[in-house]
Motif scaffolding. Structure first.
Motif, mmCIF file in Angstrom:
data_model
loop_
_atom_site.group_PDB
_atom_site.id
_atom_site.type_symbol
_atom_site.label_atom_id
_atom_site.label_comp_id
_atom_site.label_asym_id
_atom_site.label_seq_id
_atom_site.Cartn_x
_atom_site.Cartn_y
_atom_site.Cartn_z
ATOM 1 N N ALA A 27 55.674 4.017 -4.588
ATOM 2 C CA ALA A 27 54.560 4.632 -5.321
ATOM 3 C C ALA A 27 54.319 6.052 -4.817
ATOM 4 O O ALA A 27 54.125 6.989 -5.608
ATOM 5 C CB ALA A 27 53.301 3.787 -5.165
ATOM 6 N N ASP A 28 54.313 6.216 -3.490
ATOM 7 C CA ASP A 28 54.087 7.545 -2.906
ATOM 8 C C ASP A 28 55.199 8.523 -3.285
ATOM 9 O O ASP A 28 54.970 9.729 -3.378
ATOM 10 C CB ASP A 28 54.002 7.427 -1.377
ATOM 11 N N PHE A 29 56.392 7.981 -3.500
ATOM 12 C CA PHE A 29 57.521 8.832 -3.887
ATOM 13 C C PHE A 29 57.473 9.183 -5.376
ATOM 14 O O PHE A 29 57.740 10.324 -5.759
ATOM 15 C CB PHE A 29 58.838 8.108 -3.559
ATOM 16 N N MET A 30 57.122 8.197 -6.219
ATOM 17 C CA MET A 30 57.165 8.390 -7.671
ATOM 18 C C MET A 30 55.957 9.148 -8.213
ATOM 19 O O MET A 30 56.084 9.958 -9.136
ATOM 20 C CB MET A 30 57.261 7.035 -8.374
ATOM 21 N N LEU A 31 54.783 8.885 -7.649
ATOM 22 C CA LEU A 31 53.544 9.431 -8.210
ATOM 23 C C LEU A 31 53.512 10.950 -8.331
ATOM 24 O O LEU A 31 53.101 11.480 -9.370
ATOM 25 C CB LEU A 31 52.344 8.954 -7.383
ATOM 26 N N PRO A 32 53.913 11.700 -7.312
ATOM 27 C CA PRO A 32 53.858 13.170 -7.449
ATOM 28 C C PRO A 32 54.641 13.685 -8.657
ATOM 29 O O PRO A 32 54.215 14.646 -9.313
ATOM 30 C CB PRO A 32 54.478 13.655 -6.131
ATOM 31 N N GLN A 33 55.758 13.032 -8.967
ATOM 32 C CA GLN A 33 56.570 13.466 -10.122
ATOM 33 C C GLN A 33 55.820 13.218 -11.429
ATOM 34 O O GLN A 33 55.765 14.088 -12.295
ATOM 35 C CB GLN A 33 57.900 12.704 -10.133
ATOM 36 N N TYR A 34 55.246 12.002 -11.551
ATOM 37 C CA TYR A 34 54.529 11.672 -12.782
ATOM 38 C C TYR A 34 53.299 12.554 -12.972
ATOM 39 O O TYR A 34 53.026 13.039 -14.075
ATOM 40 C CB TYR A 34 54.122 10.198 -12.776
ATOM 41 N N ILE A 35 52.563 12.751 -11.867
ATOM 42 C CA ILE A 35 51.367 13.595 -11.955
ATOM 43 C C ILE A 35 51.752 15.034 -12.310
ATOM 44 O O ILE A 35 51.088 15.692 -13.118
ATOM 45 C CB ILE A 35 50.578 13.540 -10.628
ATOM 46 N N LYS A 36 52.830 15.509 -11.707
ATOM 47 C CA LYS A 36 53.315 16.862 -12.009
ATOM 48 C C LYS A 36 53.675 16.981 -13.481
ATOM 49 O O LYS A 36 53.342 17.975 -14.144
ATOM 50 C CB LYS A 36 54.532 17.171 -11.140
#
Length: 270
Positions: A27-36
């Motif tokens: 989740a910590d790895f994927m979330l920044p990409q989705y939020i970006k």
């Protein structure tokens, strides 16, 4: 509980803890990409005036925002309020949101583009191209949004068309003034007893904007009568009577018809 069951449970708890940790790390790895992706989509949606780009980015926003919500609920770094805000963004996009801002952006950018050109025809071209492009994707927009845009642009097109018509009328009036002077010169030559020379001046006017003036045909008919060229007189009168657009001023259409009948009698007697 047997010692075997105790260690079995401890092992299962460890496996579950490792699984949860792995999920958290994912989740910590994927979330920044989705939020970006969501932030970038919102920025692009707020600036583009291209309907295809807007629709594509809105769909992308929904997809990436939905994924972000899923991972935010898993991650321990986000609060419920954060999830709620992201859900509002996605829900707005699902409800045809952001269209009002997009349509305003279309009008603003179009007006800037139109302001850079001088020719009304070019301005109309830009307006029509914009409407045509939006209407290609009208099924992806609310009907209210399309109606609003049409209500903004169509009056501009109508105003420009009126301006073009007015400029055309002014141009024609200016040209007619020039041709009127030529006609008066030819008429004066005719009255002074030179019908042939008068025709040399007047006949070229038949290929100008002045070809809808009844008095031109009447004077040519007089000249042909003076020259006893009754067939040409008949021809010029019939041409006048056959025209869809004709300004009958000093001599009415009925007077032309009467003159035509007289010319036919004179031709028979000749």
């Amino acid at each position: 509980m047997s010692i075997f069951d105790y260690f079995k449970r401890k092992k299962e708890e460890k496996v579950e803890a490792e699984r949860q940790l792995k999920i958290q790390q994912e989740a910590d790895f994927m979330l920044p990409q989705y939020i970006k992706h969501v932030v970038e989509s919102l920025d692009l949606i707020g600036n583009t005036s291209n309907p295809q780009t807007f629709i594509g980015r809105r769909s992308f926003l929904i997809k990436e925002g939905t994924e972000a919500i899923k991972w935010m609920k898993i991650s321990n770094r986000f609060q419920d309020s954060d999830v709620k805000k992201m859900q509002e963004v996605v829900d707005k996009a699902l409800r045809h949101g952001y269209e009002d801002e997009f349509m305003l952006n279309v009008v603003r950018k179009l007006n800037k583009k139109v302001a850079k050109v001088k020719l009304p025809k070019t301005k109309i071209k830009y307006y029509k191209e914009s409407l045509s492009l939006i209407n290609q994707f009208k099924n992806d927009f609310k009907s209210e949004s399309i109606s609003w845009l049409n209500a903004k642009i169509e009056p501009e097109i109508l105003s420009l068309k009126k301006k073009i018509d007015l400029e055309k009328q002014m141009k024609e009036l200016k040209a007619r003034g020039k041709y009127q002077a030529t006609f008066l010169n030819g008429e004066d030559i005719s009255k002074k007893g030179s019908p042939e020379k008068s025709n040399e001046v007047l006949l070229p006017l038949l290929k100008t904007l002045f070809d809808d003036d009844g008095e031109l045909y009447w004077r040519l008919a007089i000249n042909y009568r003076k020259l006893k060229d009754y067939q040409s007189e008949i021809n010029i009168i019939e041409k006048a009577l056959s025209k869809e657009k004709m300004y009958w001023s000093f001599h009415s259409k009925q007077q032309f018809e009467n003159r035509l009948n007289k010319a036919k009698i004179l031709l028979e007697k000749k």
